[in-house]
Motif scaffolding. Structure first.
Motif, PDB file in Angstrom:
ATOM      1  N   HIS A  66      42.123  43.372  42.901  1.00  0.00           N
ATOM      2  CA  HIS A  66      41.534  42.039  42.122  1.00  0.00           C
ATOM      3  C   HIS A  66      42.727  41.448  41.331  1.00  0.00           C
ATOM      4  CE1 HIS A  66      37.578  42.760  43.278  1.00  0.00           C
ATOM      5  NE2 HIS A  66      37.575  44.086  43.155  1.00  0.00           N
ATOM      6  N   ASN A  82      43.123  43.839  51.089  1.00  0.00           N
ATOM      7  CA  ASN A  82      42.213  42.721  51.093  1.00  0.00           C
ATOM      8  C   ASN A  82      42.085  42.148  52.460  1.00  0.00           C
ATOM      9  OD1 ASN A  82      41.966  43.456  48.354  1.00  0.00           O
ATOM     10  ND2 ASN A  82      42.695  41.526  47.668  1.00  0.00           N
ATOM     11  N   THR A 106      35.473  35.500  45.830  1.00  0.00           N
ATOM     12  CA  THR A 106      35.631  34.923  44.376  1.00  0.00           C
ATOM     13  C   THR A 106      35.749  33.417  44.378  1.00  0.00           C
ATOM     14  OG1 THR A 106      36.685  35.000  42.657  1.00  0.00           O
ATOM     15  CG2 THR A 106      37.719  35.649  44.694  1.00  0.00           C
ATOM     16  N   TYR A 135      46.422  37.410  44.920  1.00  0.00           N
ATOM     17  CA  TYR A 135      45.168  37.664  44.890  1.00  0.00           C
ATOM     18  C   TYR A 135      44.220  36.666  45.465  1.00  0.00           C
ATOM     19  CZ  TYR A 135      40.015  38.334  43.007  1.00  0.00           C
ATOM     20  OH  TYR A 135      38.712  38.466  43.132  1.00  0.00           O
ATOM     21  N   LYS A 139      42.302  37.144  49.423  1.00  0.00           N
ATOM     22  CA  LYS A 139      40.839  36.983  49.482  1.00  0.00           C
ATOM     23  C   LYS A 139      40.573  35.708  50.567  1.00  0.00           C
ATOM     24  CE  LYS A 139      37.979  38.900  47.815  1.00  0.00           C
ATOM     25  NZ  LYS A 139      37.306  40.055  48.364  1.00  0.00           N
ATOM     26  N   ARG A 164      32.668  34.353  37.765  1.00  0.00           N
ATOM     27  CA  ARG A 164      33.047  35.469  36.883  1.00  0.00           C
ATOM     28  C   ARG A 164      31.781  36.171  36.397  1.00  0.00           C
ATOM     29  NH1 ARG A 164      37.139  33.097  33.418  1.00  0.00           N
ATOM     30  NH2 ARG A 164      37.090  34.961  32.095  1.00  0.00           N
TER      31      ARG A 164
END
Length: 289
Positions: A66, A82, A106, A135, A139, A164
């Protein structure tokens, strides 16, 4: 169904396991021991994945590196964990007979695409991701790997781009529930509903707290947020006034979950009032003002 949940010891993974256990047989996989970890192991270990996938009809994939790992972990490790592990999991899941896979993604991958211009950014599935860190890129690459895995297969992949969801100071967290935050319970419910989707192919939705704002509010949100909040969320404005908290002067983005709500039959339950209730109860899920 029998369902594998990776990252079962994490905040979202735990909430998902607990939600799914009410209806399904769940196998929780994580490196860390926890009340929701049934098997310990790494998603980068194919032998571990094969064991965890035995008899499984569906997978919820939460495990990942993350944002806090950026700068602490090599970029190549982000790709390995990932992207590559996600692609391997999809292949092994299909080999084991699983037909559904839900990926916890995300809204962070929108990156610069969520930055304001002359108005607050209105972010939904039509918005173009503009990843800024490894990151975000990893993703987005994981999502692409799953989209590719659905080609010519019977696999149903659903990606949920979550806003979030972690403990923050109460005033910030409460306002975020209007435009860029979600509770673990609401996120878990979205995952549970996404597992009902059985149509082969790829789908991707934004999941965030239900917003009272409209696209037409975007310019005023950026420059005069208190006026918009007073108009669209008067109960929050009143609650903040009673507690002596100032309203934010500017809101720079809105993550809109309308399409997920319609497609999944999903309704977020935990708005700003849930945050204030947890604060008053002394819950560690909300930090003091």
């Amino acid at each position: 169904m029998k369902i594998l949940v990776t990252g079962a010891a994490g905040r979202i993974g735990q909430a998902i396991v607990l939600r799914l256990r009410a209806e399904h047989a769940v196998v929780g996989l994580d490196l860390q021991p926890s009340a929701t970890t049934d098997q310990r192991g790494s998603i980068t270990d194919p032998a571990c994945l094969r064991r965890a996938l035995r008899g499984v009809q569906a997978v919820v994939h939460c495990a990942a590196l993350h944002a806090p790992h950026v700068g602490q972990v090599a970029d190549a490790e982000f790709d390995r964990v990932n992207r590559q592990a996600t692609a391997d999991l999809a292949r092994l899941a299909m080999d084991s007979g699983a037909q559904r896979l839900v990926l916890t993604s995300t809204t962070a991958l929108y990156g610069a695409g969520a930055a304001p211009g002359t108005a607050a950014a209105w972010v939904d599935e039509r918005s173009v991701p503009q990843p800024q860190t490894v990151y975000h890129r990893s993703k987005l690459a994981a999502e692409a790997a799953l989209a590719q895995a659905t080609q010519g297969s019977g696999l149903a992949v659903t990606v949920l781009r979550m806003s979030r969801c972690f403990a923050e100071p109460a005033p910030l967290m409460a306002v975020y529930r209007l435009h860029r935050g979600i509770s673990a319970r609401d996120a878990a419910q979205a995952h549970a509903l996404a597992l009902r989707r059985a149509e082969p192919g790829f789908a991707c939705w934004v999941v965030s707290g239900a917003t009272p704002f409209l696209p037409a509010d975007a310019p005023e949100l950026l420059h005069h947020a208190p006026a918009v909040i007073a108009r669209r969320a008067p109960a929050l404005a009143l609650a903040f006034a009673r507690r002596g908290w100032p309203l934010p002067r500017s809101i720079d983005r809105v993550y809109c979950p309308a399409r997920a709500m319609q497609a999944l039959g999903w309704q977020p339950q935990d708005g700003f009032d849930a945050v204030l209730a947890l604060l008053d109860q002394g819950s560690p899920d909300v930090l003091p003002a």
